[in-house]
Write a protein that holds these residues in place. Structure first.
Motif, PDB file in Angstrom:
ATOM      1  N   MET A  85       0.819  -1.217   0.000  1.00  0.00           N
ATOM      2  CA  MET A  85       0.000   0.000   0.000  1.00  0.00           C
ATOM      3  C   MET A  85       0.850   1.263   0.000  1.00  0.00           C
ATOM      4  SD  MET A  85      -3.179  -0.798   2.560  1.00  0.00           S
ATOM      5  CE  MET A  85      -4.134  -2.302   2.467  1.00  0.00           C
ATOM      6  N   LEU A  86       1.729   1.378   0.994  1.00  0.00           N
ATOM      7  CA  LEU A  86       2.487   2.620   1.128  1.00  0.00           C
ATOM      8  C   LEU A  86       3.504   2.797   0.005  1.00  0.00           C
ATOM      9  CD1 LEU A  86       3.090   2.657   4.998  1.00  0.00           C
ATOM     10  CD2 LEU A  86       1.351   3.868   3.683  1.00  0.00           C
ATOM     11  N   LEU A  87       4.276   1.755  -0.302  1.00  0.00           N
ATOM     12  CA  LEU A  87       5.286   1.869  -1.360  1.00  0.00           C
ATOM     13  C   LEU A  87       4.674   2.161  -2.726  1.00  0.00           C
ATOM     14  CD1 LEU A  87       7.944  -0.858  -0.463  1.00  0.00           C
ATOM     15  CD2 LEU A  87       8.143   1.630  -0.302  1.00  0.00           C
ATOM     16  N   PRO A  88       3.632   1.429  -3.191  1.00  0.00           N
ATOM     17  CA  PRO A  88       3.031   1.809  -4.483  1.00  0.00           C
ATOM     18  C   PRO A  88       2.439   3.208  -4.495  1.00  0.00           C
ATOM     19  CG  PRO A  88       2.381  -0.415  -3.875  1.00  0.00           C
ATOM     20  CD  PRO A  88       3.070   0.169  -2.679  1.00  0.00           C
ATOM     21  N   THR A  89       1.953   3.669  -3.349  1.00  0.00           N
ATOM     22  CA  THR A  89       1.375   5.014  -3.312  1.00  0.00           C
ATOM     23  C   THR A  89       2.422   6.080  -3.584  1.00  0.00           C
ATOM     24  OG1 THR A  89      -0.303   4.298  -1.734  1.00  0.00           O
ATOM     25  CG2 THR A  89       0.115   6.656  -1.881  1.00  0.00           C
ATOM     26  N   TRP A  90       3.608   5.953  -2.978  1.00  0.00           N
ATOM     27  CA  TRP A  90       4.629   6.991  -3.104  1.00  0.00           C
ATOM     28  C   TRP A  90       5.540   6.774  -4.308  1.00  0.00           C
ATOM     29  CZ3 TRP A  90       3.840  11.184  -0.422  1.00  0.00           C
ATOM     30  CH2 TRP A  90       3.099  11.107   0.775  1.00  0.00           C
ATOM     31  N   PRO A  96       0.538  11.579  -3.727  1.00  0.00           N
ATOM     32  CA  PRO A  96      -0.924  11.539  -3.918  1.00  0.00           C
ATOM     33  C   PRO A  96      -1.515  12.946  -3.875  1.00  0.00           C
ATOM     34  CG  PRO A  96      -0.328  10.802  -1.713  1.00  0.00           C
ATOM     35  CD  PRO A  96       0.953  10.956  -2.457  1.00  0.00           C
ATOM     36  N   PRO A  97      -2.561  13.184  -4.646  1.00  0.00           N
ATOM     37  CA  PRO A  97      -3.192  14.518  -4.638  1.00  0.00           C
ATOM     38  C   PRO A  97      -3.982  14.753  -3.357  1.00  0.00           C
ATOM     39  CG  PRO A  97      -4.431  13.021  -6.034  1.00  0.00           C
ATOM     40  CD  PRO A  97      -3.214  12.268  -5.594  1.00  0.00           C
ATOM     41  N   GLY A  98      -4.358  15.997  -3.153  1.00  0.00           N
ATOM     42  CA  GLY A  98      -5.142  16.355  -1.986  1.00  0.00           C
ATOM     43  C   GLY A  98      -6.611  16.035  -2.173  1.00  0.00           C
ATOM     44  N   PRO A  99      -7.422  16.341  -1.190  1.00  0.00           N
ATOM     45  CA  PRO A  99      -8.862  16.058  -1.281  1.00  0.00           C
ATOM     46  C   PRO A  99      -9.526  16.970  -2.294  1.00  0.00           C
ATOM     47  CG  PRO A  99      -8.381  17.291   0.708  1.00  0.00           C
ATOM     48  CD  PRO A  99      -7.061  16.951   0.100  1.00  0.00           C
ATOM     49  N   PRO A 100     -10.605  16.513  -2.921  1.00  0.00           N
ATOM     50  CA  PRO A 100     -11.338  17.371  -3.863  1.00  0.00           C
ATOM     51  C   PRO A 100     -11.988  18.540  -3.139  1.00  0.00           C
ATOM     52  CG  PRO A 100     -12.541  15.350  -3.458  1.00  0.00           C
ATOM     53  CD  PRO A 100     -11.213  15.185  -2.796  1.00  0.00           C
ATOM     54  N   PRO A 102      -2.137   8.852   5.461  1.00  0.00           N
ATOM     55  CA  PRO A 102      -2.043   7.409   5.151  1.00  0.00           C
ATOM     56  C   PRO A 102      -2.718   6.513   6.180  1.00  0.00           C
ATOM     57  CG  PRO A 102       0.081   8.478   4.814  1.00  0.00           C
ATOM     58  CD  PRO A 102      -0.802   9.490   5.479  1.00  0.00           C
ATOM     59  N   LEU A 103      -3.173   7.078   7.286  1.00  0.00           N
ATOM     60  CA  LEU A 103      -3.828   6.266   8.297  1.00  0.00           C
ATOM     61  C   LEU A 103      -5.168   5.730   7.824  1.00  0.00           C
ATOM     62  CD1 LEU A 103      -3.741   5.258  11.258  1.00  0.00           C
ATOM     63  CD2 LEU A 103      -4.828   7.416  11.925  1.00  0.00           C
ATOM     64  N   PHE A 104      -5.852   6.465   6.939  1.00  0.00           N
ATOM     65  CA  PHE A 104      -7.213   6.099   6.556  1.00  0.00           C
ATOM     66  C   PHE A 104      -7.334   5.860   5.057  1.00  0.00           C
ATOM     67  CE2 PHE A 104      -7.945   8.493  10.535  1.00  0.00           C
ATOM     68  CZ  PHE A 104      -8.571   7.491  11.262  1.00  0.00           C
ATOM     69  N   TYR A 105      -8.439   5.231   4.694  1.00  0.00           N
ATOM     70  CA  TYR A 105      -8.718   4.787   3.332  1.00  0.00           C
ATOM     71  C   TYR A 105      -8.781   5.944   2.339  1.00  0.00           C
ATOM     72  CZ  TYR A 105     -11.927   3.305  -0.424  1.00  0.00           C
ATOM     73  OH  TYR A 105     -12.527   3.078  -1.632  1.00  0.00           O
ATOM     74  N   GLY A 106      -9.397   7.058   2.738  1.00  0.00           N
ATOM     75  CA  GLY A 106      -9.658   8.131   1.787  1.00  0.00           C
ATOM     76  C   GLY A 106      -8.417   8.794   1.229  1.00  0.00           C
ATOM     77  N   PHE A 107      -7.263   8.645   1.876  1.00  0.00           N
ATOM     78  CA  PHE A 107      -6.029   9.304   1.437  1.00  0.00           C
ATOM     79  C   PHE A 107      -5.489   8.703   0.143  1.00  0.00           C
ATOM     80  CE2 PHE A 107      -1.380   8.982   1.428  1.00  0.00           C
ATOM     81  CZ  PHE A 107      -1.028  10.324   1.395  1.00  0.00           C
ATOM     82  N   TYR A 108      -5.690   7.425  -0.107  1.00  0.00           N
ATOM     83  CA  TYR A 108      -5.026   6.733  -1.208  1.00  0.00           C
ATOM     84  C   TYR A 108      -5.690   7.093  -2.538  1.00  0.00           C
ATOM     85  CZ  TYR A 108      -2.853   4.206   2.570  1.00  0.00           C
ATOM     86  OH  TYR A 108      -2.146   3.894   3.702  1.00  0.00           O
ATOM     87  N   PRO A 109      -4.891   7.447  -3.553  1.00  0.00           N
ATOM     88  CA  PRO A 109      -5.449   7.936  -4.823  1.00  0.00           C
ATOM     89  C   PRO A 109      -6.030   6.811  -5.670  1.00  0.00           C
ATOM     90  CG  PRO A 109      -3.059   7.842  -4.958  1.00  0.00           C
ATOM     91  CD  PRO A 109      -3.417   7.478  -3.549  1.00  0.00           C
ATOM     92  N   PRO A 118      -5.075   2.342 -10.810  1.00  0.00           N
ATOM     93  CA  PRO A 118      -5.453   0.927 -11.000  1.00  0.00           C
ATOM     94  C   PRO A 118      -4.531  -0.054 -10.279  1.00  0.00           C
ATOM     95  CG  PRO A 118      -5.570   2.127 -13.069  1.00  0.00           C
ATOM     96  CD  PRO A 118      -4.929   3.050 -12.083  1.00  0.00           C
ATOM     97  N   ARG A 119      -3.210   0.138 -10.397  1.00  0.00           N
ATOM     98  CA  ARG A 119      -2.288  -0.792  -9.741  1.00  0.00           C
ATOM     99  C   ARG A 119      -2.404  -0.716  -8.224  1.00  0.00           C
ATOM    100  NH1 ARG A 119       3.367  -0.095 -13.217  1.00  0.00           N
ATOM    101  NH2 ARG A 119       2.517  -0.816 -15.229  1.00  0.00           N
ATOM    102  N   LEU A 120      -2.535   0.497  -7.714  1.00  0.00           N
ATOM    103  CA  LEU A 120      -2.679   0.654  -6.270  1.00  0.00           C
ATOM    104  C   LEU A 120      -3.970   0.018  -5.776  1.00  0.00           C
ATOM    105  CD1 LEU A 120      -1.782   1.841  -3.562  1.00  0.00           C
ATOM    106  CD2 LEU A 120      -2.921   3.974  -4.217  1.00  0.00           C
ATOM    107  N   ALA A 121      -5.055   0.138  -6.557  1.00  0.00           N
ATOM    108  CA  ALA A 121      -6.324  -0.461  -6.142  1.00  0.00           C
ATOM    109  C   ALA A 121      -6.200  -1.982  -6.036  1.00  0.00           C
ATOM    110  CB  ALA A 121      -7.419  -0.083  -7.131  1.00  0.00           C
TER     111      ALA A 121
END
Length: 702
Positions: free
Chosen positions: A175-180, A185-189, A228-235, A238-241
């Motif tokens: 999770m963390l390595l593919p994200t960075w 990751p972008p900010g919230p909408p 990164p503590l919560f679900y909503g942070f991750y962009p 497709p690969r990350l999902a």
């Protein structure tokens, strides 16, 4: 002075008995044919001579020669040193002599030598892994001073710590390595999004005061909500999902396999402990000692462990003996008490579940009031209201269950099992009630046509990122459970110990000595781990937080045990709980899998947050990712889901299961046969002892 009659049966040299013709009385064959085992064909096949027939044809010297030849044959056969009925020094000398012979003559084939080297390397690897286990000496010390039941709690804590460490490593790698690695990751909408369900901004505007930041730390809101503590942070990548979803399944599968492995080993110990042939007092006295112990400390610890085991056997034997002599009226009274106790337990559980459901629903109403929104402290209390109610119920009811368990008249080990069952039902069911309340808020009570859920598929107005909200609830439950443990230790246990030590009179006796309550403590661990399994999908770093919590909890409980608690006045069988604890863990894993799988397959993901935004369901990302693979790989993966693969797999599994059941039944019959042989051997010894006493008395009379 008259000679002792026991020497009259021996010859003048004091050696073997004289030949049959020189002695009077019954022959050896007649005595052996009178044995209980001679009445059956278990020890004899067709064509075997009667007992003692060979002895009647030969004299005593030839019998002695036969014994000598048998001993020499035993020395020449390549027996393992462990299988020889010799003292430790003789076994060690035999092993060294056998090693020298192998070096001198090069005996044995190359395959045998490789098999022996492989066996030795496997044993050394197991010993090395055993030495790498943390807190090994601490657990031995706890088992020797407080019993194996208390040791089982700390052993389970170490096992759960391993599960959380593995889950944390999976989270970091998948999770963390593919994200960075794919970019920041972008900010919230923002609030200016044109989509009807696309606006979501958890950040607080302006200067945030310190009380609000502290409130955000305990509630998981504000700056922690988009982290990164919560679900909503991750962009939404497709690969990350795919890796996000695979890490959750991999963590659950690893936990399942490790728990099954631990439960199988616990089942073996339980079957051995509950077997009547292996739990006798003679087994504890003559076979439970470890002759490889070195040092006075290890010897004393082993003595205490055997003492606790004998104490458990005596207590349970006393209870079983009392139950065997009950009259009909006493049986009726015992069962009436058990029915009333269970009715009381059901009433208490029902009241607790209703209170949790009410607290969860009332929290939403209180959060909308102006007074709560203007007072950060009151807002924190309202947000923690479900956690406070659950922790209060879990703190009050388990001691009640422990108090009423002795009224049912079971053994101590059976009481522990019933307390664990009631407490685990309380804790897991309270968690289920909380999740049901959250589901009711997210899905509008399951009504997709409701006004709040019609636009986005879920209640977007109250929960714009519902996965993060579920993760926040699990985060608060885990944090509040740790705070509750600290508060109980600092505000209840330590003052009670000081009061008991400073006031030796009636007040000190009223405070009483404290014992380590294994059922309550174990259920606290299982409850925390179940919360982590539920929240690991919605709060990916929750296993890492639980690892730190269990580390802190181990040293706190160890400090509490050695400085506050005294050895239990009533012990219980550790093998029972060693098998029952993994079963309760499996139940917690099954309970946690239901809401996670339901969220993955049935509830639409949040539109403005998370790696699955824009998908009709979380699982829809997997078929979409498979469609981008080569056609051969797609055909193979889709073949795994067809009946052409499922039906043969089911048939093969059924055949293997039937074979395993038949093999287990044959082993069971063999074990029963061996037990009957052991009983017959015991009867033989009793019969021979009676005959020896009768012959001695007859010779004395002559």
């Amino acid at each position: 002075m008259e000679e002792s009659p026991s020497w009259e049966a021996w010859d003048s040299s004091g050696g073997w008995p004289a030949p049959r013709g020189a002695r009077g009385g019954p022959s050896l064959s007649s005595i052996l044919n009178g044995l209980p085992s001679a009445a059956t064909l278990r020890y004899r096949g067709p064509g075997v001579l009667p007992w003692g027939a060979l002895e009647e044809e030969e004299d005593g010297g030839s019998s002695t020669q036969t014994l000598i030849e048998a001993a020499q044959k035993e020395l020449q056969e390549p027996h393992s040193s462990r299988e020889l009925p010799w003292p430790m020094q003789a076994r060690r000398a035999h092993r060294q002599r056998h090693a020298r012979d192998q070096v001198a003559y090069g005996s044995g084939s190359r395959a045998a030598r490789w098999a022996q080297l492989l066996q030795r390397s496997k044993e050394k690897t197991k010993e090395g892994l055993r030495t790498l286990q943390p807190w090994g000496w601490t657990l031995k010390k706890i088992g020797g001073q407080f019993g194996a039941g208390t040791e089982s709690y700390f052993s389970l804590l170490r096992f759960l710590l391993l599960l959380n460490v593995l889950a944390s490593v999976l989270t970091a790698c998948m999770m963390l390595l593919p994200t960075w690695l794919e970019g920041a990751p972008p900010g919230p909408p923002g609030l200016g999004s044109s989509e009807p369900c696309g606006s979501y901004n958890p950040y607080q505007q302006g200067l945030v005061p310190f009380p609000t930041q502290l409130f955000n730390l305990f509630s998981g809101e504000g700056y922690l909500e988009w982290s990164p503590l919560f679900y909503g942070f991750y962009p939404a990548r497709p690969r990350l999902a795919v890796t996000y979803l695979c890490s959750v399944f991999a963590g659950g599968l690893i936990s399942l396999l490790l728990i099954l492995r631990r439960s199988v080993s616990g089942l073996k110990q339980t079957l051995l402990a509950e077997s009547g042939a292996l739990t006798s007092y003679s087994h504890r006295v003559f076979s439970a000692w470890d002759f490889g112990l070195c040092g006075d400390v290890h010897v004393r610890l082993r003595q205490r462990i055997i003492l606790y085991e004998l104490q458990v056997e005596l207590e349970e034997a006393t209870v079983r003996r009392q139950a065997a002599v009950r009259t009909l009226g006493q049986h009726v009274r015992v069962w009436l008490v058990r029915v009333l106790v269970n009715l009381l337990v059901v009433a208490l559980l029902g009241a607790a579940f209703y209170g949790i459901y009410w607290a969860t629903g009332y929290t939403v109403e209180l959060q909308g009031t102006s007074l709560v929104q203007q007072t950060p402290l009151l807002q924190l209390v309202v947000n923690y209201l479900p956690s406070i109610f659950i922790s209060g119920v879990n703190f009050v009811l388990p001691p009640v269950f422990t108090l009423i368990a002795p009224l049912e008249g079971y053994t101590r080990s059976r009481q522990i099992v019933f307390i664990l069952l009631r407490t685990v039902f309380l804790r897991l069911a309270s968690l289920v009630v909380l999740l049901f309340s959250l589901w009711n808020q997210i899905t509008c009570g399951g009504d997709a046509e409701a006004e709040e859920c019609q636009t986005c598929g879920y209640n977007y107005e109250e929960l714009p990122c519902w996965e993060t909200r579920v993760g926040q609830e699990m985060y608060k439950l885990l944090l509040f459970d740790l705070l509750t443990s600290l508060a109980v230790m600092l505000l209840i246990q330590f003052p009670r110990k000081l009061l008991c030590g400073l006031c030796p009179g009636a007040l000190g006796r009223l405070a009483g000595t404290q014992e380590f309550q294994v059922p309550d403590e174990v259920l606290g661990l299982i409850y925390s781990q179940t919360v982590v399994w539920v929240g690991s999908f919605f709060c990916p770093l929750l296993p890492l937080l639980n690892t730190a919590k269990f580390l802190l909890l181990f040293y706190l409980k160890k400090l509490t045990l050695f400085s506050i608690c005294s050895p239990a006045s009533r012990t219980f069988r550790a093998s029972t709980v060693n098998f029952f604890f993994p079963l309760v863990l499996l139940l917690g894993l099954a309970v946690s899998a239901v809401p996670v799988l339901y969220s993955i397959f049935l509830i639409p993901p949040s539109k403005p947050c998370g790696p699955f935004r824009g998908q009709p369901s979380i699982w829809a990302q997997i078929p979409e990712s498979i469609s981008s693979l080569p056609q051969t790989t797609q055909n193979f993966l889709f073949f795994l889901g067809t009946q052409a693969f499922a039906v043969p797999l089911l048939l093969i599994s059924s055949i293997l299961m039937a074979y395993t059941v038949a093999l287990a039944n044959s082993y069971g019959r063999l074990v029963s046969e061996l037990k009957r042989q052991i009983e017959t051997e015991a009867q033989n010894k009793v019969f021979l002892a009676q005959r020896a006493v009768a012959l001695s008395s007859t010779n004395g009379a002559l």
